[in-house]
Enzyme design. Sequence first.
Site, PDB file in Angstrom:
ATOM      1  N   GLY A   1       0.806  -1.222   0.000  1.00  0.00           N
ATOM      2  CA  GLY A   1       0.000   0.000   0.000  1.00  0.00           C
ATOM      3  C   GLY A   1       0.836   1.268   0.000  1.00  0.00           C
ATOM      4  N   THR A   2       1.950   1.242   0.727  1.00  0.00           N
ATOM      5  CA  THR A   2       2.783   2.446   0.802  1.00  0.00           C
ATOM      6  C   THR A   2       3.383   2.774  -0.557  1.00  0.00           C
ATOM      7  OG1 THR A   2       3.257   2.129   3.143  1.00  0.00           O
ATOM      8  CG2 THR A   2       4.848   3.426   1.900  1.00  0.00           C
TER       9      THR A   2
ATOM     10  N   GLN B   1      -7.479   0.739   5.062  1.00  0.00           N
ATOM     11  CA  GLN B   1      -8.295   0.273   6.203  1.00  0.00           C
ATOM     12  C   GLN B   1      -9.736  -0.018   5.805  1.00  0.00           C
ATOM     13  OE1 GLN B   1      -7.200  -0.567   9.097  1.00  0.00           O
ATOM     14  NE2 GLN B   1      -5.138   0.175   8.709  1.00  0.00           N
TER      15      GLN B   1
ATOM     16  N   SER C   1      -4.325  -2.770  -0.067  1.00  0.00           N
ATOM     17  CA  SER C   1      -3.231  -3.644   0.307  1.00  0.00           C
ATOM     18  C   SER C   1      -3.764  -5.027   0.657  1.00  0.00           C
ATOM     19  CB  SER C   1      -2.541  -2.991   1.506  1.00  0.00           C
ATOM     20  OG  SER C   1      -1.652  -3.868   2.087  1.00  0.00           O
ATOM     21  N   ALA C   2      -2.966  -6.068   0.365  1.00  0.00           N
ATOM     22  CA  ALA C   2      -3.448  -7.436   0.567  1.00  0.00           C
ATOM     23  C   ALA C   2      -3.402  -7.887   2.022  1.00  0.00           C
ATOM     24  CB  ALA C   2      -2.616  -8.400  -0.283  1.00  0.00           C
ATOM     25  N   HIS C   3      -2.370  -7.445   2.738  1.00  0.00           N
ATOM     26  CA  HIS C   3      -2.148  -8.054   4.059  1.00  0.00           C
ATOM     27  C   HIS C   3      -3.082  -7.525   5.137  1.00  0.00           C
ATOM     28  CE1 HIS C   3       0.258  -4.829   6.154  1.00  0.00           C
ATOM     29  NE2 HIS C   3       0.252  -4.385   4.925  1.00  0.00           N
TER      30      HIS C   3
ATOM     31  N   CYS D   1       4.789   6.410  25.438  1.00  0.00           N
ATOM     32  CA  CYS D   1       5.818   5.491  25.942  1.00  0.00           C
ATOM     33  C   CYS D   1       6.033   4.316  25.005  1.00  0.00           C
ATOM     34  CB  CYS D   1       5.419   4.939  27.298  1.00  0.00           C
ATOM     35  SG  CYS D   1       5.485   6.166  28.577  1.00  0.00           S
TER      36      CYS D   1
END
Lengths: 397, 209
Positions: A73-74, A183, A203-205, A330
């Site tokens: 996707g990126t 998403q 995206s596939a994952h 944190c």
Amino acid sequence: MNNHRIYMDNCVTTPVAPEVLEVMKPYFLEKFWFPGTFISTGEETNAAIAQFKEIIAKALNASPEEIHFTSGGTLANNIALKGLIGANANKGRHIIVSLVDYPDLLTNAAYFEKQGFEVSYLEPDSEGWISADKLKEAIRPDTILFMSTVVNHVVGTIQPMADYKKVIETADHKIFWHLDAGQAFGKMHLDVQDLGVDTLSVSAHKIHGPQGIGALFVKKGTKLSQLIHGVTRVDQLQTGGISIALIAGFAKAVEMTFSDLDANISYLRELSNYLLEKLESTIPDIELNGPRGDKRVCHNINVSISYIEGESITMMLDLNGVTVATGSACASQGLKPNYVLMAMGKNHIQSHGSMKFTLSRYNTKEEIDYTVEKLAEITSTLRERSPLYQAIHNKER
Amino acid sequence: MQYSQTVLDHFMHPHNVGKLDNADAEATEGSPACGDQVTMFLKVNPETKVIEDIKFLSYGCASNIATASIITDLAKGKTLDEAKQITWQQAMEELGGLPPIKVHCAVLAVDTLQSAISNYEIAHGLKEVPNFGKDTIIEELKKIIYPKVGEDIINLKMVKYVGYNDGEVIIDLNMMSFDQWRDNIAEEIREHLSKYPEVKNIQINFPDS
């Protein structure tokens, strides 16, 4: 429940479906060939890719020639954004994005700013929602690009796509529109014809396909300047080799998700409603981040647990075999509170105590029961240790 | 780097956690805004000056809770003078190390212990309220950890200049704009110094801003 890990961080990545793995195997071992002409191996791959493309195109109501495979996707986002800007830089210098968009879009926006473009950052409301009026107000005569994210990756807010479309269509000049649908894909109906976008990434994952493969929709006739230069093996936009096995796995994952998308969505909706109900009835001083109901994607629940810190909560859940995410500074690599929650007007304490659960079709109500039970114990343990909780608690006593 | 088993043990089952009723001294350091806040309570024998009991509360992450747990173990049974020698480096060693990005949480826990001791000494006339000056600022800067390597910014020679005059603090930091930690460090400096009523204004300068 002790022997298997409960995974509720599915907005980051998902396990590959066993059926997907099976489909991929022959493409690693036997049918690993790149596309080619005049020889049987290459022709067979041509035919397979055409079939996989068809499956993905159908899921988005696109035509197959509008679908391009990318290594995730990126990469799809980068090819689209840098490609659109490169091809249209002579038409204007202004870009619109929002403060809560996916990091791919925001880091690209920062890159464009360094290149001398001006960027307007739209502000969300307290639920992470960006009204089309804000988009309308931000448009200038030199605006060339609007980039947005269908579903917010932190709080699950669904942005008003139809309203954006009206604004873009009625603008005085052409504004290119790129959508990150990472998403949203497989969690709601997406129709590129209805959406009216120029480019869209998936995206596939995120849908139980393999990591390392995605797709970019590019509306017919849209020009992108070339980002990746090299020999064309599989796709002219991302030149070089792209794994055929991953493409096969992607297509299978899409087929499985979209064969009954409504049933998938309603199962996830039912699970997340159940989770929220359990959380709210079991743990005191808890608040939902983002919208309630249909304005929220079906698999995301994000809550802030008052008086305690998220890294401690996620670590304790982890030691109990449950994987979830937090917006605590944190637990972040940059020691910063979550930028989406902060842009929504939440304070540091709300961000530090935020917990994000993103579900998949492999989660069950039993897993939710166990998780909430453990979370309730952890909350009470950490509150006993917390000076913030003790201060309030003692006052009340 | 992962947390050590010792850190995990102290995090899951911290020692000396809770509130101490009728404490002789207490101190709170940190703030929810920076993600960590620790309160420590001391019970001190007025004759021998031995710390007879010590407890803590923590709004913080695993490294913060583990460090507070281990230093309260270290301080218990020691005289105030002995307990003053406890450092965050020692605490880290006892814990089997901490990821560099988490060292600041250990510093906060030790800082809280030292503040509680100091509050006891001031309340019991064992020491004067120290005058605020350049030395105070440098002591505070020694508590600020560069998250990339887990050492303090004075030791790392990242502080080029410290000036103080009539409420005005000037600090020159040797950090470039491309350093991802620059804003964190500046924010932490402001947080550490703004708790002193003497400080009216803090100016932090960088080579390229």
